[in-house]
Design a protein around this motif. Structure first.
Motif, PDB file in Angstrom:
ATOM      1  N   ILE A   5     -14.803  -2.934  37.899  1.00 59.13           N
ATOM      2  CA  ILE A   5     -15.249  -2.273  36.661  1.00 59.13           C
ATOM      3  C   ILE A   5     -15.369  -3.313  35.562  1.00 59.13           C
ATOM      4  CG2 ILE A   5     -14.749  -0.493  34.926  1.00 59.13           C
ATOM      5  CD1 ILE A   5     -12.979   0.941  36.929  1.00 59.13           C
ATOM      6  N   THR A   6     -16.556  -3.450  34.977  1.00 60.43           N
ATOM      7  CA  THR A   6     -16.684  -4.276  33.763  1.00 60.43           C
ATOM      8  C   THR A   6     -16.545  -3.340  32.560  1.00 60.43           C
ATOM      9  OG1 THR A   6     -19.059  -4.089  33.322  1.00 60.43           O
ATOM     10  CG2 THR A   6     -18.391  -5.703  34.991  1.00 60.43           C
ATOM     11  N   GLY A   7     -16.002  -3.870  31.481  1.00 61.13           N
ATOM     12  CA  GLY A   7     -15.712  -3.018  30.325  1.00 61.13           C
ATOM     13  C   GLY A   7     -14.531  -2.104  30.600  1.00 61.13           C
ATOM     14  N   ALA A   8     -13.610  -2.586  31.465  1.00 56.38           N
ATOM     15  CA  ALA A   8     -12.515  -1.736  31.951  1.00 56.38           C
ATOM     16  C   ALA A   8     -11.476  -1.422  30.879  1.00 56.38           C
ATOM     17  CB  ALA A   8     -11.847  -2.400  33.160  1.00 56.38           C
ATOM     18  N   ALA A   9     -11.471  -2.164  29.777  1.00 56.41           N
ATOM     19  CA  ALA A   9     -10.506  -1.885  28.706  1.00 56.41           C
ATOM     20  C   ALA A   9     -11.063  -0.892  27.688  1.00 56.41           C
ATOM     21  CB  ALA A   9     -10.107  -3.180  27.997  1.00 56.41           C
ATOM     22  N   GLY A  10     -12.322  -0.533  27.841  1.00 54.60           N
ATOM     23  CA  GLY A  10     -12.954   0.365  26.868  1.00 54.60           C
ATOM     24  C   GLY A  10     -12.631   1.826  27.137  1.00 54.60           C
ATOM     25  N   PHE A  11     -13.166   2.674  26.297  1.00 57.33           N
ATOM     26  CA  PHE A  11     -12.928   4.116  26.382  1.00 57.33           C
ATOM     27  C   PHE A  11     -13.349   4.670  27.743  1.00 57.33           C
ATOM     28  CE2 PHE A  11     -15.437   8.126  25.320  1.00 57.33           C
ATOM     29  CZ  PHE A  11     -14.401   8.990  25.646  1.00 57.33           C
ATOM     30  N   GLY A  13     -14.229   2.896  30.470  1.00 59.83           N
ATOM     31  CA  GLY A  13     -13.630   2.107  31.543  1.00 59.83           C
ATOM     32  C   GLY A  13     -12.220   2.583  31.874  1.00 59.83           C
ATOM     33  N   GLN A  14     -11.399   2.783  30.840  1.00 60.68           N
ATOM     34  CA  GLN A  14     -10.025   3.242  31.061  1.00 60.68           C
ATOM     35  C   GLN A  14     -10.006   4.635  31.670  1.00 60.68           C
ATOM     36  OE1 GLN A  14      -6.549   2.114  30.336  1.00 60.68           O
ATOM     37  NE2 GLN A  14      -7.715   0.295  30.886  1.00 60.68           N
ATOM     38  N   SER A  40     -10.616  -8.400  26.768  1.00 63.56           N
ATOM     39  CA  SER A  40      -9.156  -8.445  26.723  1.00 63.56           C
ATOM     40  C   SER A  40      -8.632  -7.848  28.029  1.00 63.56           C
ATOM     41  CB  SER A  40      -8.650  -7.638  25.531  1.00 63.56           C
ATOM     42  OG  SER A  40      -9.095  -6.304  25.632  1.00 63.56           O
ATOM     43  N   GLN A  41      -7.425  -8.178  28.358  1.00 59.16           N
ATOM     44  CA  GLN A  41      -6.804  -7.710  29.601  1.00 59.16           C
ATOM     45  C   GLN A  41      -6.745  -6.169  29.608  1.00 59.16           C
ATOM     46  OE1 GLN A  41      -5.404 -10.384  31.380  1.00 59.16           O
ATOM     47  NE2 GLN A  41      -4.253  -9.372  33.009  1.00 59.16           N
ATOM     48  N   ALA A  42      -7.392  -5.557  30.592  1.00 54.93           N
ATOM     49  CA  ALA A  42      -7.345  -4.089  30.679  1.00 54.93           C
ATOM     50  C   ALA A  42      -6.014  -3.635  31.266  1.00 54.93           C
ATOM     51  CB  ALA A  42      -8.492  -3.591  31.558  1.00 54.93           C
ATOM     52  N   GLU A  43      -5.494  -2.540  30.741  1.00 55.88           N
ATOM     53  CA  GLU A  43      -4.278  -1.923  31.286  1.00 55.88           C
ATOM     54  C   GLU A  43      -4.520  -1.553  32.744  1.00 55.88           C
ATOM     55  OE1 GLU A  43      -1.346  -0.964  29.813  1.00 55.88           O
ATOM     56  OE2 GLU A  43      -1.821  -1.836  27.849  1.00 55.88           O
ATOM     57  N   ALA A  44      -3.575  -1.897  33.603  1.00 59.22           N
ATOM     58  CA  ALA A  44      -3.720  -1.593  35.023  1.00 59.22           C
ATOM     59  C   ALA A  44      -2.413  -1.014  35.552  1.00 59.22           C
ATOM     60  CB  ALA A  44      -4.093  -2.859  35.788  1.00 59.22           C
ATOM     61  N   PRO A  45      -2.255   0.304  35.451  1.00 64.02           N
ATOM     62  CA  PRO A  45      -1.002   0.929  35.872  1.00 64.02           C
ATOM     63  C   PRO A  45      -0.750   0.742  37.363  1.00 64.02           C
ATOM     64  CG  PRO A  45      -2.678   2.595  35.407  1.00 64.02           C
ATOM     65  CD  PRO A  45      -3.262   1.286  35.020  1.00 64.02           C
ATOM     66  N   GLU A  46       0.508   0.532  37.720  1.00 64.38           N
ATOM     67  CA  GLU A  46       0.833   0.350  39.146  1.00 64.38           C
ATOM     68  C   GLU A  46       0.623   1.641  39.915  1.00 64.38           C
ATOM     69  OE1 GLU A  46       4.293  -1.635  40.475  1.00 64.38           O
ATOM     70  OE2 GLU A  46       4.258  -3.066  38.798  1.00 64.38           O
ATOM     71  N   SER A  54      -6.526  -7.658  36.919  1.00 65.03           N
ATOM     72  CA  SER A  54      -7.176  -7.485  35.625  1.00 65.03           C
ATOM     73  C   SER A  54      -7.504  -8.852  35.031  1.00 65.03           C
ATOM     74  CB  SER A  54      -6.232  -6.702  34.696  1.00 65.03           C
ATOM     75  OG  SER A  54      -6.896  -6.376  33.501  1.00 65.03           O
ATOM     76  N   HIS A  55      -8.786  -9.045  34.707  1.00 67.63           N
ATOM     77  CA  HIS A  55      -9.237 -10.346  34.203  1.00 67.63           C
ATOM     78  C   HIS A  55      -9.769 -10.233  32.779  1.00 67.63           C
ATOM     79  CE1 HIS A  55      -9.258 -12.146  38.291  1.00 67.63           C
ATOM     80  NE2 HIS A  55      -9.537 -10.904  38.654  1.00 67.63           N
TER      81      HIS A  55
END
Lengths: 330, 330
Positions: A5-11, A13-14, A40-46, A54-55
């Motif tokens: 997912i690109t833009g994974a930290a956005g509305f 994407g999340q 920015s680093q996207a939140e990636a819950p375990e 997350s890159h």
């Protein structure tokens, strides 16, 4: 099933990430790995059984996608973009992020021979503009009147050509205005459309800068996320000769939106909306097409909201404690 | 009035050059200087009062346009392109010449602040494709089914955006199939449309690979050249919200073309046309749109041919000794 997912930290994407983690499958296959990309680093819950990486990278940098694509993702959701106002303020930035980075992504897929990888890109009703008919459809010409719309329309053409050449399996969804967005009002001209509902529900005032009869083409966040996943799951044959389509939004206006607000939260909520016409915003919003016959989307099984009331009810249930949309990470 | 022509050694480029040298004016101003650009050195006949320079350059090379644009041309005719078959055979070549070089030209104009320079680009009916209506118009969506059409459609969008931003004053003309082209048959799928007239008139055999009722959208070389010059002379206001339009070609078919041939050169000429269906060519030609309502072009005063007979008569008069089209330089 490896999803990037690109833009994974956005509305979007999340929200897409959380929905995929909840479903745990896409295209009838278990999701085993997800790669998240954003500035920015996207939140990636375990999540048990799904490995996440997350890159934080600038996708417009040279070879930004190279190592990411070596992992051969099966599905790519390409949501990263410079928004409309920023692309209008800075042509070079918009071209670099919205167009060149998309082209680099396509070239990366070509170089890694990812011809079966399904690429789902978010486009926008901003691709439409100019002297439009009253009701638009999938065969209405794209004559964008913003650089953002121009860049998205160019991406659509390129994704279609790379798909036709079987270098990638692309799908492009033109998103309606999304309401109700969470968060605070922002600089976007469409910000009011969420604001005049969200703020009164939170006991706060909001400003409506457009006339009450201003029509808009809208879709709820949940339906947009469903559409992105459905876009990945469609067979390429079903898409026909062109890989882009308008999603089945619904046409509403401020009057209908405030009626729904009154029905759910009472006239005191509606009283918190101040009508202060802003000619600049009003003329921008008036230039957006509001009526579509989304035949292709309907034929392909994309599902829209049934009514504006349904959109508002969904927002209300998500906003409750334990609702799925208002996670603190966003 | 300084005019720059890319693709100046080509069929249209040479014909436009000669027409401009004959007229000696464009946009009501005397032409004083012309810059010719092509891969090979374009012929530049000496003309009193007009200085000509001819450059053999690769327009896809870095900074190819830089020194050329320092001279601040008033009008640029951008005709250089990799043709359809070549762009299909080599995606990188097509992207480099058809798209990236056009973008570099736009960026060069921006860097040199040539906001008033009128840029006329030749586009093509190849931008259309997919599931088309029976009759197309200026609001029909572009869903190109070739890389050439894709690249031209992307250039249209970019030129429109640079024009909207007042970085350049662009105009894009979608050219119909041009008949009768001089010269020899070539690999283009449309080659037969000129061949079945030109060769019999030269006492030679020709092959028609498509059915007699195959409709085509055509325009004579002379009308195309007139349209390019008219495109440069239009006011930018007249162009409205989008800078591209379809030229007013006429719809004809093989039967009508051969009737015109019979009327002018007798049944013995028509007998030199052998009908040998070629499924590959027939299916390609059948995929091209043949019927348009070119409202915008008509409103803007572009003039098409009156009939196919008129096209053939023009070809015949040009082919005579002293005719204007068949110069040995081509």
């Amino acid at each position: 099933m490896h999803i990037l997912i690109t833009g994974a930290a956005g509305f979007l994407g999340q929200r897409l990430l959380h929905q995929l983690l909840q479903r745990q499958t896409l295209c009838d296959q278990p999701i085993t790995h997800m790669t998240l990309v954003d500035q920015s680093q996207a939140e990636a819950p375990e999540t048990p059984g799904i490995s996440l990486e997350s890159h934080a990278i600038d996708i417009s940098a040279p070879n930004a996608f190279d190592t990411l694509l070596e992992q051969r993702p099966d599905v790519i959701f390409h949501l990263a973009a410079v928004v409309s106002a920023a692309a209008e303020a800075d042509l070079d930035l918009g071209m670099a992020v919205n167009f060149d980075a998309t082209r680099a992504l396509l070239e990366g897929c070509r170089a890694h021979q990812l011809s079966e990888t399904r690429l789902v890109m978010a486009s926008s009703v901003a691709v439409y503009g100019g002297e439009l008919p009253e009701v638009l459809d999938d065969m209405t010409a794209l004559q964008p009147q913003t650089s953002y719309g121009t860049q998205k329309a160019m991406c659509e053409l390129l994704i279609n050509d790379y798909s036709r050449r079987e270098l990638i399996d692309g799908r492009v969804l033109r998103l309606p205005t999304i309401v109700v967005r969470p968060g605070r009002p922002n600089a976007a001209a469409s910000s009011f459309a969420s604001s005049i509902l969200r703020e009164p529900l939170n006991q706060q005032e909001a400003i409506c800068p457009v006339p009450r009869d201003q029509a808009m083409f809208v879709m709820s966040p949940a339906r947009v996320i469903d559409a992105l996943m459905h876009g990945a799951e469609l067979s390429s044959e079903a898409l026909g000769a062109f890989r882009a389509l308008i999603l089945p939004g619904i046409t509403t206006d401020v009057t209908e939106m405030l009626e729904a607000l009154s029905e759910t939260a009472g006239p005191e909520a509606v009283a918190r909306v101040r009508h202060e016409p802003d000619p600049r915003i009003a003329s921008l919003v008036a230039s957006w097409p509001a009526r579509f016959t989304p035949r292709k989307a309907e034929r392909l099984g994309f599902i829209g909201d049934q009514s504006f009331r349904e959109i508002l009810d969904a927002h209300l249930s998500e906003s409750e404690p334990g609702g799925s949309a208002e996670r603190p990470s966003r």
